[in-house]
Design a protein around this motif. Structure first.
Motif, mmCIF file in Angstrom:
data_model
loop_
_atom_site.group_PDB
_atom_site.id
_atom_site.type_symbol
_atom_site.label_atom_id
_atom_site.label_comp_id
_atom_site.label_asym_id
_atom_site.label_seq_id
_atom_site.Cartn_x
_atom_site.Cartn_y
_atom_site.Cartn_z
ATOM 1 N N MET A 1 9.450 -19.077 -11.267
ATOM 2 C CA MET A 1 9.513 -18.211 -12.422
ATOM 3 C C MET A 1 10.976 -17.957 -12.753
ATOM 4 O O MET A 1 11.680 -17.285 -12.012
ATOM 5 C CB MET A 1 8.806 -16.889 -12.139
ATOM 6 C CG MET A 1 9.083 -15.854 -13.204
ATOM 7 S SD MET A 1 8.571 -14.177 -12.815
ATOM 8 C CE MET A 1 6.828 -14.351 -12.767
ATOM 9 N N PRO A 2 11.472 -18.482 -13.862
ATOM 10 C CA PRO A 2 12.852 -18.220 -14.271
ATOM 11 C C PRO A 2 13.043 -16.749 -14.658
ATOM 12 O O PRO A 2 12.206 -16.163 -15.336
ATOM 13 C CB PRO A 2 13.058 -19.110 -15.488
ATOM 14 C CG PRO A 2 11.965 -20.120 -15.435
ATOM 15 C CD PRO A 2 10.831 -19.457 -14.735
ATOM 16 N N MET A 3 14.153 -16.193 -14.193
ATOM 17 C CA MET A 3 14.530 -14.828 -14.547
ATOM 18 C C MET A 3 15.897 -14.897 -15.214
ATOM 19 O O MET A 3 16.854 -15.378 -14.621
ATOM 20 C CB MET A 3 14.607 -13.949 -13.297
ATOM 21 C CG MET A 3 15.192 -12.567 -13.540
ATOM 22 S SD MET A 3 14.196 -11.540 -14.597
ATOM 23 C CE MET A 3 12.768 -11.291 -13.575
ATOM 24 N N LYS B 1 13.351 -14.097 -27.806
ATOM 25 C CA LYS B 1 12.655 -15.270 -28.341
ATOM 26 C C LYS B 1 13.528 -16.515 -28.224
ATOM 27 O O LYS B 1 13.075 -17.567 -27.759
ATOM 28 C CB LYS B 1 12.274 -15.028 -29.802
ATOM 29 C CG LYS B 1 11.517 -16.178 -30.411
ATOM 30 C CD LYS B 1 11.090 -15.895 -31.835
ATOM 31 C CE LYS B 1 10.340 -17.107 -32.395
ATOM 32 N NZ LYS B 1 9.981 -16.920 -33.780
ATOM 33 N N ALA B 2 14.797 -16.403 -28.621
ATOM 34 C CA ALA B 2 15.699 -17.558 -28.589
ATOM 35 C C ALA B 2 15.959 -18.032 -27.159
ATOM 36 O O ALA B 2 15.963 -19.243 -26.888
ATOM 37 C CB ALA B 2 17.011 -17.214 -29.284
ATOM 38 N N LEU B 3 16.191 -17.101 -26.247
ATOM 39 C CA LEU B 3 16.437 -17.471 -24.857
ATOM 40 C C LEU B 3 15.208 -18.126 -24.230
ATOM 41 O O LEU B 3 15.322 -19.110 -23.488
ATOM 42 C CB LEU B 3 16.862 -16.252 -24.044
ATOM 43 C CG LEU B 3 18.241 -15.687 -24.368
ATOM 44 C CD1 LEU B 3 18.438 -14.321 -23.707
ATOM 45 C CD2 LEU B 3 19.324 -16.655 -23.931
ATOM 46 N N THR B 4 14.040 -17.584 -24.518
ATOM 47 C CA THR B 4 12.804 -18.162 -23.995
ATOM 48 C C THR B 4 12.610 -19.576 -24.515
ATOM 49 O O THR B 4 12.321 -20.501 -23.743
ATOM 50 C CB THR B 4 11.594 -17.283 -24.347
ATOM 51 O OG1 THR B 4 11.765 -15.993 -23.764
ATOM 52 C CG2 THR B 4 10.294 -17.903 -23.847
ATOM 53 N N GLU B 5 12.792 -19.759 -25.822
ATOM 54 C CA GLU B 5 12.628 -21.093 -26.408
ATOM 55 C C GLU B 5 13.614 -22.087 -25.801
ATOM 56 O O GLU B 5 13.252 -23.229 -25.500
ATOM 57 C CB GLU B 5 12.803 -21.027 -27.925
ATOM 58 C CG GLU B 5 11.657 -20.336 -28.629
ATOM 59 C CD GLU B 5 11.899 -20.091 -30.114
ATOM 60 O OE1 GLU B 5 13.012 -20.354 -30.609
ATOM 61 O OE2 GLU B 5 10.953 -19.622 -30.776
ATOM 62 N N ALA B 6 14.860 -21.661 -25.595
ATOM 63 C CA ALA B 6 15.862 -22.549 -25.009
ATOM 64 C C ALA B 6 15.492 -22.927 -23.578
ATOM 65 O O ALA B 6 15.627 -24.087 -23.185
ATOM 66 C CB ALA B 6 17.240 -21.888 -25.043
ATOM 67 N N PHE B 7 15.003 -21.958 -22.818
ATOM 68 C CA PHE B 7 14.652 -22.253 -21.433
ATOM 69 C C PHE B 7 13.429 -23.156 -21.357
ATOM 70 O O PHE B 7 13.366 -24.055 -20.511
ATOM 71 C CB PHE B 7 14.413 -20.961 -20.640
ATOM 72 C CG PHE B 7 14.820 -21.099 -19.205
ATOM 73 C CD1 PHE B 7 14.022 -21.778 -18.297
ATOM 74 C CD2 PHE B 7 16.014 -20.572 -18.760
ATOM 75 C CE1 PHE B 7 14.408 -21.916 -16.980
ATOM 76 C CE2 PHE B 7 16.406 -20.702 -17.446
ATOM 77 C CZ PHE B 7 15.611 -21.378 -16.544
ATOM 78 N N VAL B 8 12.475 -22.958 -22.242
ATOM 79 C CA VAL B 8 11.291 -23.823 -22.278
ATOM 80 C C VAL B 8 11.704 -25.257 -22.608
ATOM 81 O O VAL B 8 11.267 -26.215 -21.963
ATOM 82 C CB VAL B 8 10.249 -23.292 -23.294
ATOM 83 C CG1 VAL B 8 9.171 -24.323 -23.562
ATOM 84 C CG2 VAL B 8 9.630 -21.996 -22.776
ATOM 85 N N THR C 1 7.132 -23.054 -19.072
ATOM 86 C CA THR C 1 6.307 -22.445 -20.121
ATOM 87 C C THR C 1 6.893 -21.093 -20.508
ATOM 88 O O THR C 1 7.574 -20.446 -19.694
ATOM 89 C CB THR C 1 4.866 -22.226 -19.625
ATOM 90 O OG1 THR C 1 4.886 -21.269 -18.551
ATOM 91 C CG2 THR C 1 4.236 -23.525 -19.152
ATOM 92 N N PRO C 2 6.594 -20.630 -21.723
ATOM 93 C CA PRO C 2 7.084 -19.303 -22.131
ATOM 94 C C PRO C 2 6.599 -18.191 -21.203
ATOM 95 O O PRO C 2 7.333 -17.245 -20.925
ATOM 96 C CB PRO C 2 6.510 -19.125 -23.536
ATOM 97 C CG PRO C 2 6.248 -20.499 -24.029
ATOM 98 C CD PRO C 2 5.894 -21.311 -22.809
ATOM 99 N N GLU C 3 5.388 -18.324 -20.713
ATOM 100 C CA GLU C 3 4.814 -17.293 -19.841
ATOM 101 C C GLU C 3 5.562 -17.175 -18.512
ATOM 102 O O GLU C 3 5.493 -16.132 -17.849
ATOM 103 C CB GLU C 3 3.335 -17.579 -19.578
ATOM 104 C CG GLU C 3 2.454 -17.495 -20.809
ATOM 105 C CD GLU C 3 2.573 -18.707 -21.738
ATOM 106 O OE1 GLU C 3 2.237 -18.548 -22.923
ATOM 107 O OE2 GLU C 3 3.010 -19.793 -21.300
#
Length: 62
Positions: free
Chosen positions: A1-3, A22-29, A35-37
């Motif tokens: 799980m990325p933190m 939102k932007a950080l999540t999308e970049a990490f995905v 996954t975003p979750e």
């Protein structure tokens, strides 16, 4: 799980933090292949008197 922990000076609005999340999540995905979750983000507001760069408090800078 990325933190992802984001430390910054206070003053961002909830809308700005929402957009950053939102932007950080999308970049990490995209680049972290997850996954975003699975992505969690913590925003930490740090007072300028508690942050120093090159030996100088941010509160002392112009």
């Amino acid at each position: 799980m990325p933190m992802i922990r984001v430390e910054m000076f206070p003053g961002r609005t909830v809308e700005q933090k929402r957009a950053l999340a939102k932007a950080l999540t999308e970049a990490f995905v995209t680049h972290g292949k997850t996954t975003p979750e699975a992505v969690s983000i913590i925003f930490v507001d740090v007072a300028k008197e508690d942050w120093a760069t090159a030996g100088v408090l941010a509160s002392d800078k112009q």
